[in-house]
Design a protein around this motif. Structure first.
Motif, mmCIF file in Angstrom:
data_model
loop_
_atom_site.group_PDB
_atom_site.id
_atom_site.type_symbol
_atom_site.label_atom_id
_atom_site.label_comp_id
_atom_site.label_asym_id
_atom_site.label_seq_id
_atom_site.Cartn_x
_atom_site.Cartn_y
_atom_site.Cartn_z
ATOM 1 N N CYS A 14 0.828 -1.222 0.000
ATOM 2 C CA CYS A 14 0.000 0.000 0.000
ATOM 3 C C CYS A 14 0.855 1.261 0.000
ATOM 4 O O CYS A 14 0.393 2.329 -0.385
ATOM 5 C CB CYS A 14 -0.940 0.001 1.196
ATOM 6 N N GLY A 15 2.081 1.163 0.511
ATOM 7 C CA GLY A 15 2.988 2.310 0.517
ATOM 8 C C GLY A 15 2.894 3.209 1.731
ATOM 9 O O GLY A 15 3.657 4.179 1.836
ATOM 10 N N ASN A 16 1.992 2.939 2.660
ATOM 11 C CA ASN A 16 1.840 3.834 3.825
ATOM 12 C C ASN A 16 3.130 3.972 4.624
ATOM 13 O O ASN A 16 3.491 5.076 5.051
ATOM 14 C CB ASN A 16 0.746 3.312 4.764
ATOM 15 N N CYS A 17 3.816 2.865 4.848
ATOM 16 C CA CYS A 17 5.037 2.931 5.667
ATOM 17 C C CYS A 17 6.109 3.773 4.973
ATOM 18 O O CYS A 17 6.829 4.526 5.626
ATOM 19 C CB CYS A 17 5.553 1.537 5.979
ATOM 20 N N CYS A 62 0.104 0.877 9.067
ATOM 21 C CA CYS A 62 0.045 -0.345 8.254
ATOM 22 C C CYS A 62 -1.337 -0.998 8.375
ATOM 23 O O CYS A 62 -1.740 -1.408 9.459
ATOM 24 C CB CYS A 62 1.125 -1.331 8.696
ATOM 25 N N PRO A 63 -2.073 -1.117 7.266
ATOM 26 C CA PRO A 63 -3.450 -1.629 7.338
ATOM 27 C C PRO A 63 -3.536 -3.107 7.688
ATOM 28 O O PRO A 63 -4.602 -3.583 8.097
ATOM 29 C CB PRO A 63 -4.012 -1.359 5.937
ATOM 30 N N VAL A 64 -2.443 -3.849 7.536
ATOM 31 C CA VAL A 64 -2.475 -5.273 7.857
ATOM 32 C C VAL A 64 -1.614 -5.611 9.085
ATOM 33 O O VAL A 64 -1.378 -6.784 9.393
ATOM 34 C CB VAL A 64 -2.069 -6.134 6.627
ATOM 35 N N ILE A 66 1.548 -5.534 10.071
ATOM 36 C CA ILE A 66 2.705 -6.448 9.964
ATOM 37 C C ILE A 66 4.022 -5.752 10.294
ATOM 38 O O ILE A 66 5.080 -6.352 10.167
ATOM 39 C CB ILE A 66 2.789 -7.082 8.566
ATOM 40 N N ILE A 67 3.945 -4.472 10.696
ATOM 41 C CA ILE A 67 5.135 -3.750 11.149
ATOM 42 C C ILE A 67 5.107 -3.754 12.674
ATOM 43 O O ILE A 67 4.081 -3.419 13.290
ATOM 44 C CB ILE A 67 5.139 -2.303 10.633
ATOM 45 N N HIS A 68 6.214 -4.146 13.271
ATOM 46 C CA HIS A 68 6.296 -4.212 14.731
ATOM 47 C C HIS A 68 7.520 -3.434 15.196
ATOM 48 O O HIS A 68 8.626 -3.663 14.691
ATOM 49 C CB HIS A 68 6.388 -5.660 15.206
HETATM 50 S S1 SF4 Z 1 4.316 -3.011 5.285
HETATM 51 FE FE1 SF4 Z 1 2.165 -2.419 5.662
HETATM 52 S S2 SF4 Z 1 2.145 -0.182 5.383
HETATM 53 FE FE2 SF4 Z 1 4.028 -0.935 4.415
HETATM 54 S S3 SF4 Z 1 3.500 -1.243 2.250
HETATM 55 FE FE3 SF4 Z 1 3.224 -3.215 3.308
HETATM 56 S S4 SF4 Z 1 1.049 -3.271 3.909
HETATM 57 FE FE4 SF4 Z 1 1.559 -1.131 3.418
#
Ligand code: SF4
Length: 71
Positions: A14-17, A62-64, A66-68
């Motif tokens: 998604c690119g949010n991070c 992160c919409p899912v 998976i970042i910690h």
């Molecule tokens: S790590 Fe999360 S916020 Fe980053 S691109 Fe992937 S889904 Fe999007």
């Protein structure tokens, strides 16, 4: 010290991070998010940080989930 980790296989690109924290996050060659100068550990990528900085905003964006970030 802090540590940031991405469970890369579940990234939906998604690119949010990357938008929130381009100093630390970037797209890998496979189109999934990765960490600049990160260490690959199995399906994940990890990196030690002096302080979490914008990695916390990336974690929250992160919409899912998976970042910690560990502090
Ligand atoms: S790590 Fe999360 S916020 Fe980053 S691109 Fe992937 S889904 Fe999007």
């Amino acid at each position: 010290m802090a540590k940031v980790e991405i469970e890369r296989v579940m990234c939906i690109s998604c690119g949010n991070c990357i938008d929130n924290c381009p100093e630390i996050f970037e797209y890998g060659d496979d189109g999934l998010s990765t960490l600049k100068d990160g260490e690959i550990v199995g399906d994940n990528v990890e990196k030690e940080l002096e302080n979490p900085g914008c990695a916390k905003e990336a974690e929250e964006s992160c919409p899912v989930s998976i970042i910690h970030v560990y502090e």
